[in-house]
Every structure is written in C-alpha cells, then in structure tokens.
Write an enzyme that holds these catalytic residues in place. Structure first.
Site, PDB file in Angstrom:
ATOM      1  CG  ASP A 146     -10.722 -32.235 -26.217  1.00  0.00           C
ATOM      2  OD1 ASP A 146      -9.571 -32.692 -26.069  1.00  0.00           O
ATOM      3  OD2 ASP A 146     -11.441 -31.864 -25.258  1.00  0.00           O
ATOM      4  CG  ASP A 174      -7.019 -31.055 -20.137  1.00  0.00           C
ATOM      5  OD1 ASP A 174      -7.129 -30.269 -21.102  1.00  0.00           O
ATOM      6  OD2 ASP A 174      -7.870 -31.913 -19.858  1.00  0.00           O
ATOM      7  CD  GLU A 225      -6.750 -37.904 -25.990  1.00  0.00           C
ATOM      8  OE1 GLU A 225      -7.939 -38.043 -25.646  1.00  0.00           O
ATOM      9  OE2 GLU A 225      -6.287 -36.826 -26.378  1.00  0.00           O
TER      10      GLU A 225
HETATM   11  C1  GLC Z   1     -10.691 -31.658 -22.313  1.00  0.00           C
HETATM   12  C2  GLC Z   1      -9.866 -30.686 -23.111  1.00  0.00           C
HETATM   13  C3  GLC Z   1     -10.120 -29.278 -22.659  1.00  0.00           C
HETATM   14  C4  GLC Z   1     -11.611 -28.974 -22.755  1.00  0.00           C
HETATM   15  C5  GLC Z   1     -12.418 -29.989 -21.970  1.00  0.00           C
HETATM   16  C6  GLC Z   1     -13.911 -29.823 -22.174  1.00  0.00           C
HETATM   17  O1  GLC Z   1     -10.278 -31.669 -20.996  1.00  0.00           O
HETATM   18  O2  GLC Z   1      -8.503 -30.998 -23.049  1.00  0.00           O
HETATM   19  O3  GLC Z   1      -9.383 -28.359 -23.400  1.00  0.00           O
HETATM   20  O4  GLC Z   1     -11.862 -27.697 -22.273  1.00  0.00           O
HETATM   21  O5  GLC Z   1     -12.061 -31.306 -22.396  1.00  0.00           O
HETATM   22  O6  GLC Z   1     -14.279 -29.975 -23.487  1.00  0.00           O
END
Ligand code: GLC
Length: 762
Positions: free
Chosen positions: A401, A475, A404
């Site tokens: 995650d 998200d 980017e």
């Molecule tokens: C980002 C991710 C989400 C995750 C959050 C905390 O917003 O897109 O899926 O729950 O980070 O890690």
C-alpha cells in the site's frame, strides 16, 4: 521519399523531426521519437519482436509498409497513418492544429473563482511532447487502467500520475493510484490499441477539447508508443498482454472471500472476534487482512508484542480454522536509529536521496520515513529477504500500500534521486513505476521464500504490474455512486491487462448502510478479488453487523461464489493464455451490438454469466439487456431469446443473474474455505440441453503446473449423452469421481486407474 530500413526498423526524418517505426509483430508496431531519454521499459520485459514479413513500397508522396495485419503509411510530411489489412482506418495523425478548450473565462474571473477554491484552467503545461490523432464521430475509448467515470472514456481527459487523494472519487477526477497508459479505441467498428510507454507524468484528452481529435502528451522522456491491431477487441487485448504480460495463475484460495478492516489487527483478541463471527455465522472466508495496526509502531517487518502473545502460533491457529493472514506493508521505513530495517537500508545506501546526496525524508504512518529505491535489483532483493520474516510467521502474501508513493508532508519533489535500473533518475521519471517495482520486489521475495504462486495486492501500479500483483482500486467510499463506478472501473482495468482486481466491498470511507452493503456484495460477487474492507472510524460493515436480512443475503451470495471457485479458476487458466479478463464489459463479447458499447450497469463473467445488479437505493426492479443468443434466468430457469430488454423484479435479496443457455459449469461443494487439494468428487452442471466445457485442475498452489503437472477435462453433453474425456493427464490426483447433473439426468463416473479414464459408476 527517403527513409532508412534496418531489418524491421524504419527511420523517417525531415528538417524538423525524426522518428522510427519498429515492427514488433505483424499486429504491433512501435513508434519512437528520441528525446534523449534512456533506460529500460518497466512494462515490457524481454524481447517481444518476432521476425515478420514486411512489404515495403514507396514513391515521392509516401512510404507504405504492409504486414499481415497492418497497413502503415508515412507521408512526405511525416504523418503516420495506420490501417488494418482491409484498409479500415485505425490510427491517423491529425493534420490540423490543436485548439485548447475555451473555458470562457478572463484572468479577473479566474482570480475571483479561485478565491472560493474553484480550480479553473487546470494546466497540463510543460507537456510539449505530444501526438494528436484524428477522432471519428463514433469513436469509443476503453481501457486506461484504473480511472474514474464510465466504461467509454470519450469526452473526458485524464492524467497518468499515481495519486493518493482521499476525496470521494468521481468522474471529474483525472488521476487515481495507477498509471496504465493503454487505450483501446474503436473507430467505425474497427478496434485498435495504443500503449504509451513512458513513465513521466502524461495526459490524455479523449475528445473533450475537440470532437475532431484526441491527444496524448507527456512531460518528458521520449515519444514512445505502440499501435496495436487485432481483428477483434479481444485480439487487441491479447496482443497488448503479449507485450506487457498476463496475470499468472493464482493460488486457488485467492479467489475466496476476504475480510478486512483498518483496525482489526490492533490485537489478537479483535482478530479472533472477527474470525469467530465469520465461522459462527456460516460465512465462507479464506483470508483475513491485517492492516497497519499489527506492526510495532508502523515499522514494516515487525509485529507488535503488546497485544499478540505469539503471532506465529496465532497465525497457525487461524490456518487451522481455514483462514490465511495477509499483512499490509508500506514502502515508508520509519526513521529510527534502533530499527534494523532502517539501519541496514542506511548502511547499504538503499533509500532514495535528495539531490545533495543525503537521504530524503517525508512523513507516512510511522512519522518520519525513508523510501526504498525499488528499481535497483539489490534493493528489491533486500526487500525480498525482509519478506522472509512474514513468510516464516505463516502469512499468505503481502498487501502493498501507499506505494504511489504517498506522503503526508507534501508530495515528493520532482528532483528527488531514485534509480532507473542502476543509474540515477528523478522522482519525475520514477514516480509512476515506484509501485510497480515494489510489487515486483514483493512477488520475487514471496516466490523465493515460499516456492508458491505469490499473493501480492498493490494499490499503485504501472502497465505490466499485472504480472506481479493483483490490485484493488484504493479508497472508495460507502456511496451508491461508488458501487455504480465499480463496474466500469473493474471492466476497464480488465481490458487493460489487470484481470485480477477488486474494489473495497461496502466502501472504504464513510458509513455503509445495510442496503448498500447488500447490493454491493451482490454486484461484486464475481469480482475476481472479493474483499470487504473499511477505514478505521467508519461504521462497521462486516456481514453480520446489520443483522437480518443482510446476513442471510450476504451468506447466500458468498455460498454462490464458493460453488463457482473452480469455474473462476478455469477462467484464470484461460486468461493466463489469452490475457482476456474474467469480469468483462458486454462489448468485449458482443462488439458489434451498439446497445452494449457504452454499458455501465451490467457485466459478464467469461462468456457464460451476465450480471445485472441493482445499483440504486430503493430500487427493486430493473431493466436488463440480453445480447444475442439464448439466456436462462439463473434462479428460475426461465428462457429468453436475446437482443431484447426485459424488466426483472429484484427485491433486496435478488441479484439479476443470467446464464447462457447450453453452458456446462463446474460446481464446487459448499464449504467454509477453499480446500485446494480436494479431489474426491467434482460436479458439473448443465444449463440447457447440450454443451461442452474444458476444466483445468492442478495442485492449486505451486508452480508444478509449469512442468506439466495439471489435468484437463473435456465435459460434454450431446444427444442426451454425457461424456468426460481426460484430454491431458499430468497431475497425479485426478478426481476420484465426477458427477454430471442436468435438469433431467444425473450420472456419476469413477476414475479407472488402468485405463486412465472415467467410467460410469454402476
Ligand atoms: C490506505 C489504504 C487503505 C488502508 C489504509 C491504512 O488508505 O488505501 O486500504 O486501510 O491506508 O493502512
């Protein structure tokens, strides 16, 4: 007309410009205008060029290159026009001038509007490297990976710049987390692909500025793109995935249901509560996701000790209950002198740097953090070794995650020093491939440490990341508009090579309602990645929290999914050969049917299922368009002749679902998690009077299938007679028994070891 030919490369030049045309295959040509940038392609690995016959003719006015599939014409002004072999126009240079959109605003009004926070005249400035193509009146656009909006992208503009923006993602959003600059166009009924392989920030305008042209522009680097032919949309997708790669066969359990929420993994107790509720409520589930809370102070490759007695033991216990554990990993490594990942990375020089050579620091979950330079092999190998820590604990994969890369203290400046292969490059160049390289590091690390097919999920991606990772769309929110967007978003991702994708079911941000959750699980039940995920602090949205009837309906659809795991796995087997998506827009199967070319509220699974979910609050009936052919209502068996629109009653518990008449499907038995090795009995069901089906079976987890350890079964029903043929036998656990079921008959067969075939059971 002058040009140079060196085997399959043709160079054209005049005083102003020079470009090369490279024939990669009869259906793929590369256009290359050198602006001095060097470095590898991140999307395309290995040499894809095949020896191709090219018929070259030239005169004063033009040069014509003909392959078996494409007719390429370059005129004396160096305009490039590409036609299919029947001379239907595909991609034509636009000869007029670009006229930027007139927004009817003067500088004073612009200032005034800006003072209330309105963004006007958004600049795509500095993007002088550009190509402008002619737009036909009826031209449609698909693909472009993960963008907001609708299936047909015509009339919109988009940016390719991986972006983490938590606002509700609506169709005016220009960029999301992934940059997949692959566009499919259909001009007067003739499909083509355009893949712009340049990682710098780029922009496409698909007929918003003008109805005469569309364009692509990029901030820096070379003008480097591929024109991709194919007789059908499907062939274009197959050719594109030949170039950039295909989703490899997943482990079978990855197709099961997955439960997630930012917050669960705060403690063993909380995770246990979730696991127990899933089982107590008879909800099939294979994977529990562990979001950032499981870590020690958000330090990657650590596990908190205060709320977990023994993570390894706990993970083993969960496994015994049929749950696998999928931990999240972010790229940002906490700045902490006493933390080995930070220490080691600093010592070895593995983090990206400021132009003055010091390590670049920004802020993410752990506070101040530094960013691994994933495009270097050594760094990827190091990351892969770190993953061993998670593998040894018994986890099932890695969820990548924030890659980017996202940062809380403003965006990373463009001049931060990354690596491009082994030489330095700027953030401007490497930004869009950062997530790709992280996913690759993760894939390679998991493969090395487990020997199994890696399970990686990534948020950021570039074209070609599909080889390494499944993706989710980031998200979204608990909004009906986001449920609606799921269909075009996943369909366009599928057309862009990402056959394994999903959205956060129920919505990540904002508060879900029972009705929205119900309609979401119905609509998403065939989504390749099936995960309910929500943000910390939002209203809980596990299947049981709203009580009845939500729970029973949710369970009903999960059970349907589990009956169809082997069917979906078969689809992935075929996908790995063709690149064709599992979940797909109707236009892929019925390209000539004008009713489906812009369809956003129905989708198909393979060629067999047509799914027409309710996507609106309060709605209990909807129109369904059935394309050519004969269809059966999956629930009632009612028959329809296609090319017709029907009205279907759809009370809350009902997903309008249709199956192509005369389809045979594998039908797994009911169970609460995927048992990869089960081979006692396999059932096939016939819908209609006759049909045939090819079924794939292997061990469901390892790479042994690459050495031929798999089985293929051909199941047929014709003239009231079932038959099963094992057309390939390479895996030593063929089903002991196979049962074939239709409305009228049922027949069971037993595998006979001596004849290596199935015989009717007495
Ligand atoms: C980002 C991710 C989400 C995750 C959050 C905390 O917003 O897109 O899926 O729950 O980070 O890690």
């Amino acid at each position: 007309m002058d040009f140079k030919q060196d085997k399959q490369t043709f160079t054209f030049s005049d005083q102003d410009k020079q470009f090369k045309l490279m024939v990669i295959t009869p259906e793929i040509i590369r256009v290359f205008e050198d602006h001095g940038e060097t470095g590898p392609s991140y999307a395309i690995e290995g040499d894809k060029q095949i020896k191709t016959e090219i018929n070259v003719t030239s005169n004063e006015q033009q040069v014509e290159l003909k392959t078996a599939a494409l007719n390429i014409v370059v005129d004396h002004d160096l305009h490039l026009n590409v036609y299919d072999r029947h001379n239907h126009a595909l991609v034509l240079d636009y000869v007029g001038k670009r006229i930027p959109l007139d927004r009817g605003i003067n500088p004073e009004q612009e200032k005034l509007a800006a003072s209330e926070g309105h963004e006007v005249n958004e600049a795509t400035a500095g993007q002088q490297i550009m190509t402008i193509k002619t737009l036909a009146d009826d031209e449609q656009f698909y693909g472009l990976g993960d963008k907001t909006g609708f299936l047909d992208k015509r009339g919109y503009e988009y940016d390719n710049w991986n972006t983490d923006n938590p606002d509700p993602q609506v169709e005016s959003f220009k960029a999301l987390y992934k940059s997949i600059p692959f566009l499919i166009g259909v001009k007067e009924g003739h499909p083509y692909g355009l893949f712009f392989d340049n990682s710098y920030r780029s922009h496409v305008d698909l007929g918003k500025e003008s109805s005469n042209y569309y364009y692509y522009s990029v901030a820096a680097g070379n003008l480097n793109y591929y024109i991709i032919g194919g007789k059908t949309l499907k062939e274009v997708v197959t050719n594109y995935t030949y170039l950039t790669g295909r989703v490899p066969l997943p482990q079978k359990w990855m197709l099961g249901y997955q439960q997630s929420r930012w917050g669960y993994s705060v403690s063993q107790k909380e995770v246990t509560r979730i696991a127990d509720n899933l089982r107590a409520n008879d909800l099939p589930c294979d994977v529990l996701h562990f979001d950032i809370d499981y870590m020690d102070g958000y330090r990657v490759f650590t596990w908190r000790k205060d709320t977990y007695a023994d993570p390894q033991k706990f993970i083993t216990e969960l496994k015994e209950k049929g749950f696998r554990v999928m931990p999240i990993i972010d790229p940002g490594v906490k700045v902490d002198e006493n933390y080995w990942v930070y220490q080691e990375g600093v010592k070895k020089g593995y983090f990206v740097k400021n132009p003055d050579g010091s390590i670049y620091v920004n802020r993410v979950w752990p506070g101040d953090a530094v960013f691994p330079d994933f495009a270097r092999k050594e760094v990827r190998d190091w990351w892969g070794k770190n993953i061993k820590y998670l593998v040894d604990l018994g986890t099932c994969g890695v969820w990548d995650d924030m890659n980017e890369p996202a940062s809380f203290n403003g965006p990373l400046p463009q001049n931060i020093v990354f690596s491009d292969g082994e030489k330095p490059a700027t953030h401007a160049k490497m930004h869009n491939v950062y997530g790709h390289e992280m996913a690759k590091a993760t894939y390679e690390g998991l493969k090395k440490n487990t020997g199994k097919r890696p399970y990686v999920i990534t948020r950021a991606a570039y074209a070609g990341t599909q080889k390494y990772s499944t993706v989710w769309t980031g998200d979204n929110q608990s909004l009906w508009t986001h449920l609606q967007m799921m269909i075009p978003q996943l369909c366009d991702l599928g057309l862009s090579g990402f056959a394994f994708a999903g959205t956060d079911i129920g919505g990540f941000g904002a508060d879900c309602t029972p009705e929205l959750l119900t309609r979401w699980i119905e609509a998403a039940i065939f989504s390749p990645l099936l995960r309910n995920h929500a943000a910390v602090g939002t209203r809980a949205q596990e299947p049981w929290v709203f009580g009845e009837p939500t729970l029973s309906i949710y369970r009903k659809y999960l059970k349907l999914r589990y009956h169809l795991i082997s069917y979906l796995y078969d689809r992935f087997y075929h996908e790995s050969k063709t690149g064709l998506p599992i979940m797909r827009p109707l236009v892929l199967n019925y390209p000539d049917d004008c009713k489906v070319q812009k369809m956003n509220d129905q989708y198909m699974v393979g060629r067999e299922f047509l799914v027409a979910p309710v996507l609106m609050a309060g709605q209990t009936a909807r129109q369904v368009y059935l394309p050519a052919g004969e269809w059966l209502d999956f629930w009632t068996g009612a028959e329809y002749v296609g090319k017709t629109t029907i009205v279907v009653q759809a009370p809350l518990a009902k997903l309008p679902l249709f199956i192509k008449k005369n389809t045979i499907l594998p039908w797994d038995k009911s169970r609460n998690h995927v048992d990869v090795t089960a081979h006692d009995l396999m059932t096939f069901r016939l819908y209609g009077d006759h049909g045939s089906y090819v079924h794939y079976q292997d061990d469901g987890t390892s790479f042994a299938y690459e050495q031929g350890q798999y089985n293929l079964y051909e199941v047929k029903m014709s003239e009231q007679q079932f038959s099963i043929k094992v057309s390939y036998l390479g895996y030593d656990k063929p089903y002991k028994r196979i049962r074939l079921i239709s409305d009228q008959t049922e027949q069971t067969y037993r595998f006979d070891k001596d004849s290596q075939s199935y015989e009717v059971e007495a």
